[in-house]
Design a protein around this motif. Structure first.
Motif, PDB file in Angstrom:
ATOM      1  N   LYS A 164     102.871 -40.991 118.083  1.00 35.15           N
ATOM      2  CA  LYS A 164     104.008 -41.121 119.007  1.00 35.15           C
ATOM      3  C   LYS A 164     103.507 -41.114 120.444  1.00 35.15           C
ATOM      4  O   LYS A 164     102.757 -40.223 120.832  1.00 35.15           O
ATOM      5  N   TRP A 167     107.154 -40.426 127.084  1.00 35.51           N
ATOM      6  CA  TRP A 167     107.434 -40.171 128.513  1.00 35.51           C
ATOM      7  C   TRP A 167     106.557 -41.044 129.418  1.00 35.51           C
ATOM      8  O   TRP A 167     106.277 -42.176 129.083  1.00 35.51           O
ATOM      9  N   ASP A 197     108.884 -42.208 122.451  1.00 38.77           N
ATOM     10  CA  ASP A 197     109.709 -41.121 122.984  1.00 38.77           C
ATOM     11  C   ASP A 197     109.938 -41.374 124.468  1.00 38.77           C
ATOM     12  O   ASP A 197     109.016 -41.259 125.274  1.00 38.77           O
ATOM     13  N   GLU A 223     112.951 -42.126 120.250  1.00 42.94           N
ATOM     14  CA  GLU A 223     113.381 -40.772 120.612  1.00 42.94           C
ATOM     15  C   GLU A 223     113.913 -40.718 122.037  1.00 42.94           C
ATOM     16  O   GLU A 223     113.314 -41.285 122.953  1.00 42.94           O
ATOM     17  N   GLU A 224     115.007 -40.016 122.209  1.00 40.47           N
ATOM     18  CA  GLU A 224     115.595 -39.684 123.507  1.00 40.47           C
ATOM     19  C   GLU A 224     115.688 -40.843 124.487  1.00 40.47           C
ATOM     20  O   GLU A 224     115.251 -40.722 125.636  1.00 40.47           O
ATOM     21  N   GLU A 249     115.533 -32.211 121.229  1.00 42.62           N
ATOM     22  CA  GLU A 249     114.567 -31.176 121.623  1.00 42.62           C
ATOM     23  C   GLU A 249     115.113 -30.280 122.731  1.00 42.62           C
ATOM     24  O   GLU A 249     114.623 -29.173 122.921  1.00 42.62           O
ATOM     25  N   HIS A 299     110.953 -30.762 116.983  1.00 40.08           N
ATOM     26  CA  HIS A 299     110.109 -30.937 118.162  1.00 40.08           C
ATOM     27  C   HIS A 299     109.074 -29.812 118.176  1.00 40.08           C
ATOM     28  O   HIS A 299     109.406 -28.663 117.880  1.00 40.08           O
TER      29      HIS A 299
HETATM   30 MG    MG Z   1     110.444 -35.739 122.963  1.00 40.25          MG
END
Ligand code: MG
Length: 374
Positions: A164, A167, A197, A223-224, A249, A299
């Motif tokens: 993964k 950010w 993510d 994710e997110e 998370e 998470h």
């Molecule tokens: Mg995350």
């Protein structure tokens, strides 16, 4: 057995930077008992603020510090202790930082129970269904597709079968992200799972474009991509794409997760055991998710205290045994346990000693302990 004291140790590396890495500091909590057993827990959050929640003096019937609530009580009555901590902090608590602090205590209480009975936590949770877990490598996104490919190849060589990227600017340019994932997919082939993510929220239409693109690249989950409170946005996105959407998370408690699960707004919920309310609350969230066909992949991006707690949780789960394995190189990530929990040849062994099954590396604590005066 009675709780005699609760002690907080803030750990912090010298050069904390505003990057998306939660292993630059943490709060380690020790719960002391009159039996000589010490329970170990962690709050994965701003350590200063969580420490205040634990150490605050009584200010109101339902506004108390956790230490004051716990002193003199039986640590083996974990359900009662959890309810007391939740109830007597209701004025300032109920979600967020108070639950992060409660998480640390809850983990420590499970550690005490295990040590008292000479059993690993997974045995107390009903028994491990497996002794080893499949880790997915979790790293921050890289500057270029070439750098991402090089890192992915290195991780596959180390035995990881899932990676993964998170950010660090993902979500700003949908086409660039899709191009990077396409390059990665071409490089690692179809045998390796890839996850993305985003972390920082995108606009809803951009998130939809990204999700539709990732669907064609066989991505394991996204994710997110949206704001953590945007239940409606997640519900629309999850309904619009077959790609699994994951988040959670930053969410705390069964009540925080309920709207997302009830609305099928997420395909995968990601409670963090050192935030959501500890092992006790993570299990309640997972029960509700199971009942509604929502998957649970916690998470996990902190010290081996959280990694151990997450391993015990996952070892007892019927399905979904993916362990998020953070590969950030900080002493807080790598050196808090005397014997680190390692990912070797694509496998992480579930700790098997009493309680969490780990011991603190005291020299790391001494070296990185941080107080108001330093
Ligand atoms: Mg995350």
């Amino acid at each position: 057995m009675r709780i005699t004291d609760v002690r907080c140790t803030m750990l912090r590396i010298p050069d904390v930077r505003p990057i998306a890495d939660g292993t630059q500091d943490t709060l380690i909590v020790q719960v002391f008992t009159d039996a000589g057993i010490v329970g170990l827990g962690e709050a994965h959050t701003s350590p200063w603020v969580a420490k205040a929640v634990i150490e605050a003096p009584l200010s109101h019937y339902m506004a108390r510090g956790l230490r004051e609530i716990l002193r003199g009580t039986d640590p083996l009555q974990i359900e009662q202790r959890w309810d007391d901590m939740y109830r007597y902090t209701q004025v300032f608590g109920r979600r967020g930082i108070t639950l992060h602090a409660i998480s640390a205590i809850d983990i420590a209480l499970w550690d005490i129970l295990g040590k008292a009975l000479g059993k690993p936590i997974h045995a107390l949770l009903g028994g491990a269904r497996r002794q080893q877990l499949r880790p997915y490598a979790s790293i921050l996104a890289l500057e270029s597709a070439e750098a991402a490919v090089a890192r992915a190849r290195e991780l596959v060589d180390r035995g990881f079968s899932a990676i993964k990227f998170g950010w660090s600017g993902l979500g700003h340019d949908v086409q660039r992200d899709l191009d990077t994932v396409a390059t990665l997919r071409e490089s690692v082939g179809t045998g390796v799972e890839l996850m993305l993510d985003i972390g920082a929220p995108m606009e809803r239409d951009a998130a939809l474009r990204l999700a539709r693109g990732l669907e064609t690249l066989d991505v394991y989950f996204l994710e997110e991509p949206l704001a953590p409170d945007d239940v409606d946005g997640y519900a629309e996105l999850a309904a619009a794409v077959a790609l699994p959407i994951a988040a959670g998370e930053k969410e705390t408690t069964r009540w925080g997760f309920k709207p997302f699960i009830d609305a099928r707004a997420l395909d995968i919920v990601q409670p963090d055991i050192a935030r959501v309310g500890g092992l006790s609350e993570a299990r309640r969230v997972a029960d509700h998710a199971d009942l509604n066909g929502v998957r649970v992949i916690p998470h996990c991006w902190s010290t081996d205290i959280l990694v151990a707690a997450t391993c015990h949780f996952l070892a007892t789960r019927q399905t979904d045994t993916f362990l998020e394995y953070c590969l950030i190189d900080t002493p807080i990530r790598n050196d808090v346990a005397r014997e680190p929990i390692l990912a070797i040849d694509g496998v992480v062994r579930v700790p098997d000693g009493p309680g969490l099954g780990i011991e603190l590396n005291l020299s790391t604590l001494e070296r990185y302990a941080y107080t108001l005066d330093t």
